[in-house]
Design a protein around this motif. Structure first.
Motif, mmCIF file in Angstrom:
data_model
loop_
_atom_site.group_PDB
_atom_site.id
_atom_site.type_symbol
_atom_site.label_atom_id
_atom_site.label_comp_id
_atom_site.label_asym_id
_atom_site.label_seq_id
_atom_site.Cartn_x
_atom_site.Cartn_y
_atom_site.Cartn_z
ATOM 1 N N MET A 1 34.620 28.336 42.299
ATOM 2 C CA MET A 1 35.650 28.704 41.324
ATOM 3 C C MET A 1 35.289 30.018 40.640
ATOM 4 S SD MET A 1 37.000 26.528 38.039
ATOM 5 C CE MET A 1 38.268 27.204 36.961
ATOM 6 N N ILE A 2 36.265 30.841 40.416
ATOM 7 C CA ILE A 2 36.024 32.121 39.750
ATOM 8 C C ILE A 2 35.966 31.906 38.243
ATOM 9 C CG2 ILE A 2 36.957 34.428 39.319
ATOM 10 C CD1 ILE A 2 38.286 34.291 42.061
ATOM 11 N N ARG A 3 34.901 32.415 37.625
ATOM 12 C CA ARG A 3 34.742 32.333 36.180
ATOM 13 C C ARG A 3 34.517 33.736 35.625
ATOM 14 N NH1 ARG A 3 36.266 27.426 34.667
ATOM 15 N NH2 ARG A 3 34.819 27.290 32.921
ATOM 16 N N ALA A 59 34.836 38.814 36.500
ATOM 17 C CA ALA A 59 35.274 37.602 37.185
ATOM 18 C C ALA A 59 34.468 37.481 38.470
ATOM 19 C CB ALA A 59 36.766 37.670 37.478
ATOM 20 N N ASP A 61 33.017 34.906 41.705
ATOM 21 C CA ASP A 61 33.241 33.643 42.407
ATOM 22 C C ASP A 61 31.918 32.921 42.650
ATOM 23 O OD1 ASP A 61 31.993 34.795 44.623
ATOM 24 O OD2 ASP A 61 33.774 34.791 45.885
ATOM 25 N N GLY A 62 31.995 31.765 43.310
ATOM 26 C CA GLY A 62 30.805 30.950 43.524
ATOM 27 C C GLY A 62 29.776 31.572 44.431
ATOM 28 N N ASP A 63 30.161 32.596 45.205
ATOM 29 C CA ASP A 63 29.221 33.289 46.094
ATOM 30 C C ASP A 63 28.655 34.557 45.473
ATOM 31 O OD1 ASP A 63 29.569 31.423 48.179
ATOM 32 O OD2 ASP A 63 31.409 32.431 48.808
ATOM 33 N N GLN A 65 30.464 37.082 44.318
ATOM 34 C CA GLN A 65 31.306 38.246 44.569
ATOM 35 C C GLN A 65 32.183 38.536 43.349
ATOM 36 O OE1 GLN A 65 31.072 40.106 47.561
ATOM 37 N NE2 GLN A 65 29.261 38.777 47.577
ATOM 38 N N ALA A 67 35.362 39.590 41.588
ATOM 39 C CA ALA A 67 36.773 39.584 41.955
ATOM 40 C C ALA A 67 37.613 40.492 41.065
ATOM 41 C CB ALA A 67 37.317 38.155 41.878
ATOM 42 N N PHE A 112 40.734 39.899 46.588
ATOM 43 C CA PHE A 112 41.150 38.677 45.916
ATOM 44 C C PHE A 112 42.607 38.718 45.460
ATOM 45 C CE2 PHE A 112 36.567 38.634 45.616
ATOM 46 C CZ PHE A 112 36.231 37.290 45.754
ATOM 47 N N VAL A 121 43.461 36.342 39.772
ATOM 48 C CA VAL A 121 42.260 37.027 39.276
ATOM 49 C C VAL A 121 42.578 37.819 38.013
ATOM 50 C CG1 VAL A 121 40.620 38.882 39.775
ATOM 51 C CG2 VAL A 121 41.056 37.116 41.477
#
Length: 220
Positions: A1-3, A59, A61-63, A65, A67, A112, A121
């Motif tokens: 999930m993007i945080r 922002a 993501d879980g990897d 990256q 966004a 994204f 995003v």
């Protein structure tokens, strides 16, 4: 999930890779932009307002990256509005000092972006910006934007207060506005982008060994 992660002077070391990604993405976004006056960055994607006091909202993501993101400049120091575009605030002027911030370099990575009017995003960055400002007791932020963004900001519930009249600049039309950071604006932004919960990343508390946890101390 993007945080949305808040990166300040203290946490910059932990986000070195994310910051490098951000600068590269900002450069790509600047090259796509319409107004040449807002595209002044160096080969690494930085400008003179990327300083030790700059606060970045990224922002991620879980990897890992990046966004999208934006940045906040403390208005007690040099900002885009004070140093480059003061003439855009020739009617109401703009306040300076502790607790007043300027938001610049809002971007979303092309990787994204979605094929719909409102990019999720962009919504995460917008909602997270308001959340952060509410938590930090920042009542409003100043922005220098291309004029066509004004109706789009109104569409997602942002109340913009013009600081002056739009001015034709090289390659576009610019204006300076102040945006109120309110609970109402947050609710409207979440509704516009279909966001139900907070998007801010929360730092994890340190993991304590078993013997140091409450109720697990040494006994005689």
């Amino acid at each position: 999930m993007i945080r949305l992660h808040v990166v300040d002077r203290a946490s910059r070391g932990a986000y070195a890779d994310a910051l490098a990604q951000q600068h590269a993405l900002r450069r790509a976004a600047a090259e796509e932009g319409g107004c040449r006056a807002l595209r002044a960055i160096d080969a690494a994607g930085r400008d003179r307002f990327d300083t030790e006091t700059t606060r970045y909202l990224l922002a991620i993501d879980g990897d890992g990256q990046v966004a999208g993101g934006t940045r906040l400049l403390p208005a007690e120091g040099p900002t885009l509005l004070s140093e480059v575009f003061p003439h855009l605030a020739d009617i109401r002027r703009f306040a300076r000092g502790p607790g007043i911030w300027e938001c610049t370099r809002f971007f979303a990575s092309s990787r994204f972006r979605e094929n719909r009017p409102l990019s999720r995003v962009a919504g995460i960055v917008a909602a997270g910006l308001i959340e952060h400002c509410l938590e930090q007791d920042i009542p409003h932020v100043n922005l220098v934007v291309e004029t066509y963004w004004i109706p789009q900001m109104a569409e997602i519930g942002w109340r913009s207060r013009p600081l002056g009249l739009p001015v034709a600049e090289a390659g576009g039309s610019l204006c300076a506005v102040s945006i109120a950071m309110t609970e109402e604006a947050l609710e409207a932004t979440r509704a516009a982008y279909g966001l139900a919960v907070s998007v801010l990343a929360r730092p994890r508390p340190p993991t304590l060994p078993d013997w140091a946890r409450p109720g697990r101390g040494l006994t005689a």
